[in-house]
Write a protein that holds these residues in place. Structure first.
Motif, mmCIF file in Angstrom:
data_model
loop_
_atom_site.group_PDB
_atom_site.id
_atom_site.type_symbol
_atom_site.label_atom_id
_atom_site.label_comp_id
_atom_site.label_asym_id
_atom_site.label_seq_id
_atom_site.Cartn_x
_atom_site.Cartn_y
_atom_site.Cartn_z
ATOM 1 N N ARG A 125 34.458 -22.323 9.680
ATOM 2 C CA ARG A 125 35.259 -21.343 10.414
ATOM 3 C C ARG A 125 36.626 -21.952 10.684
ATOM 4 N N ILE A 126 37.680 -21.217 10.358
ATOM 5 C CA ILE A 126 39.052 -21.688 10.537
ATOM 6 C C ILE A 126 39.715 -20.901 11.652
ATOM 7 N N VAL A 131 32.009 -34.505 9.796
ATOM 8 C CA VAL A 131 32.206 -34.096 11.193
ATOM 9 C C VAL A 131 31.698 -32.676 11.416
ATOM 10 N N THR A 132 31.585 -32.301 12.684
ATOM 11 C CA THR A 132 31.289 -30.901 13.000
ATOM 12 C C THR A 132 32.563 -30.082 13.170
ATOM 13 N N GLN A 133 33.680 -30.769 13.493
ATOM 14 C CA GLN A 133 34.945 -30.069 13.718
ATOM 15 C C GLN A 133 36.109 -31.005 13.441
ATOM 16 N N VAL A 134 37.209 -30.437 12.957
ATOM 17 C CA VAL A 134 38.417 -31.220 12.718
ATOM 18 C C VAL A 134 39.635 -30.337 12.953
ATOM 19 N N THR A 135 40.661 -30.910 13.552
ATOM 20 C CA THR A 135 41.954 -30.241 13.687
ATOM 21 C C THR A 135 42.970 -31.006 12.860
ATOM 22 N N LEU A 136 43.681 -30.289 11.998
ATOM 23 C CA LEU A 136 44.669 -30.885 11.099
ATOM 24 C C LEU A 136 46.059 -30.382 11.450
ATOM 25 N N THR A 137 46.993 -31.317 11.544
ATOM 26 C CA THR A 137 48.395 -30.982 11.775
ATOM 27 C C THR A 137 49.241 -31.730 10.763
ATOM 28 N N ALA A 138 50.135 -31.009 10.090
ATOM 29 C CA ALA A 138 51.079 -31.618 9.155
ATOM 30 C C ALA A 138 52.225 -30.638 8.959
ATOM 31 N N PRO A 139 53.460 -31.102 9.026
ATOM 32 C CA PRO A 139 54.604 -30.183 8.975
ATOM 33 C C PRO A 139 54.691 -29.430 7.652
ATOM 34 N N LEU A 141 49.248 -25.350 8.467
ATOM 35 C CA LEU A 141 48.786 -26.205 9.553
ATOM 36 C C LEU A 141 49.717 -26.073 10.754
ATOM 37 N N PRO A 142 49.189 -26.232 11.991
ATOM 38 C CA PRO A 142 47.875 -26.757 12.349
ATOM 39 C C PRO A 142 46.761 -25.711 12.272
ATOM 40 N N ILE A 143 45.569 -26.201 11.904
ATOM 41 C CA ILE A 143 44.367 -25.383 11.933
ATOM 42 C C ILE A 143 43.212 -26.232 12.458
ATOM 43 N N THR A 144 42.217 -25.548 13.011
ATOM 44 C CA THR A 144 40.975 -26.204 13.426
ATOM 45 C C THR A 144 39.841 -25.606 12.610
ATOM 46 N N LEU A 145 38.997 -26.479 12.071
ATOM 47 C CA LEU A 145 37.872 -26.046 11.252
ATOM 48 C C LEU A 145 36.582 -26.586 11.867
ATOM 49 N N ARG A 146 35.552 -25.744 11.888
ATOM 50 C CA ARG A 146 34.272 -26.191 12.430
ATOM 51 C C ARG A 146 33.141 -25.659 11.563
ATOM 52 N N ALA A 147 32.045 -26.412 11.540
ATOM 53 C CA ALA A 147 30.855 -25.985 10.815
ATOM 54 C C ALA A 147 30.046 -25.027 11.670
ATOM 55 N N VAL A 148 29.564 -23.969 11.052
ATOM 56 C CA VAL A 148 28.697 -22.994 11.731
ATOM 57 C C VAL A 148 27.363 -22.964 10.982
ATOM 58 N N ARG A 149 26.317 -23.414 11.631
ATOM 59 C CA ARG A 149 25.016 -23.571 10.977
ATOM 60 C C ARG A 149 24.378 -22.210 10.661
ATOM 61 N N ASP A 150 23.727 -22.166 9.478
ATOM 62 C CA ASP A 150 22.907 -21.004 9.091
ATOM 63 C C ASP A 150 23.651 -19.682 9.229
ATOM 64 N N ALA A 151 24.920 -19.693 8.848
ATOM 65 C CA ALA A 151 25.750 -18.497 9.042
ATOM 66 C C ALA A 151 25.652 -17.509 7.903
ATOM 67 N N LEU A 152 25.082 -17.923 6.763
ATOM 68 C CA LEU A 152 25.062 -17.041 5.596
ATOM 69 C C LEU A 152 23.722 -17.148 4.874
#
Length: 318
Positions: free
Chosen positions: A134-135, A280-288, A302-313
């Motif tokens: 999920r972004i 990881v379960t979540q990461v936030t990335l920042t880069a100009p 960017l910036p965006i935050t990405l996280r894993a969502v279990r059993d979502a599909l």
């Protein structure tokens, strides 16, 4: 992961005749004929836009007679659109590959060059559940976005966006040509990588949540292992472990990147001391100014935050 089997008697089919640079119509015709030959009730979605496709698929799920599956006839891009309608609904997703990359289909064992065999797999009704990514972004107007395979940022996102605009060559070779065109442009950028829910002892991970500040060519975040038609960018990713795999390609030279591209294109691991992996379960990335793509589709900057969502599909598998 959970697995199950269920009869498939009624399906909603989403098509994109332009998938695979025009072969989508032929693939769709073969698959639809197979479904109808087996007495399956087929409702087709041929919408003029992604938003309308999402609306029609949602309506088919919530409108009363829920389909036994939603079938995507296209590539990873169309699959990414369909995710917005079926994620976390429990309705199975079936894939008839007709795109350039077809990475999710390849990951779950769907034949990528035989639409009749892919249709037979769907008719078999065997399912399993997988995770999604999920972004989210603080950018005004950004709508949170699902992804099933890989989110690319930096150089690889620029390559994907260029490849999407190319009509020649066909197939995964487009990504190689796009990479050669992009490698002369903006290359290394300063990244801030904020890791959360780090898996202790896995890959190059430290044992605690951490922040990494580094110059990098690109950062890829994988729910699955490949993108771009089999490029093994996150080679250890597992699609049902509740984690995202990161591959950080640091400040390599253009010459070193040119040397790595053939290996990536051939489905081999990136082998360079400046390449690091994290889980990881979540990461936030920042880069100009760095763009992002999810399942090969634009996903803002960017910036965006990405996280894993279990059993979502739920997906239909071999």
């Amino acid at each position: 992961m959970t697995s199950d089997s269920r009869p498939v008697r009624a399906i909603t089919v989403v098509t994109n005749p332009q998938s695979g640079v025009g072969r989508g119509h032929e693939v769709a015709a073969a698959a639809l004929a197979r479904f109808r030959a087996h007495g399956v009730d087929v409702a087709e979605v041929r919408a003029p836009s992604a938003a309308e496709s999402i609306r029609q698929v949602r309506d088919s799920i919530t409108g009363g007679a829920e389909p036994d599956a939603v079938v995507c006839i296209g590539g990873d891009g169309l699959m990414n659109v369909v995710l917005e309608a079926i994620a976390q609904t429990g309705v199975p997703l079936g894939l008839i590959p007709a795109g350039t990359g077809n990475d999710l289909a390849r990951e779950i064992g769907v034949p990528t060059d035989d639409p009749v065999a892919a249709a037979d797999l769907i008719l078999g009704g065997r399912t399993r559940t997988i995770d999604l990514g999920r972004i989210e972004s603080p950018a005004p107007g950004f709508t949170p976005k699902w992804f099933a395979t890989v989110t690319g940022t930096g150089f690889d996102a620029r390559v994907t966006l260029r490849a999407n605009d190319m009509r020649w060559p066909k197939g995964p070779l487009r990504y190689t040509f796009a990479a050669l065109a992009e490698i002369s442009g903006r290359f290394t950028v300063p990244y801030r990588i904020e890791l959360a829910g780090v898996a202790p002892g896995a890959l190059d991970n430290p044992d605690a949540d951490t922040v990494i500040e580094t110059d990098a060519v690109m950062v890829a975040i994988g729910n699955t292992r490949t993108y771009g038609g089999g490029m093994l960018v996150c080679p250890d990713a597992v699609m049902d472990d509740g984690l995202l795999d990161l591959t950080v390609v640091g400040a390599v030279s253009r010459l070193d990147m040119l040397r790595m591209l053939p290996a990536l294109s051939a489905g081999k691991r990136i082998d360079h001391p400046q390449s690091k992996q994290y889980r990881v379960t979540q990461v936030t990335l920042t880069a100009p100014g760095a763009p992002a793509t999810a399942d090969g589709e634009p996903a803002g900057t960017l910036p965006i935050t990405l996280r894993a969502v279990r059993d979502a599909l739920t997906v239909l598998v071999r």
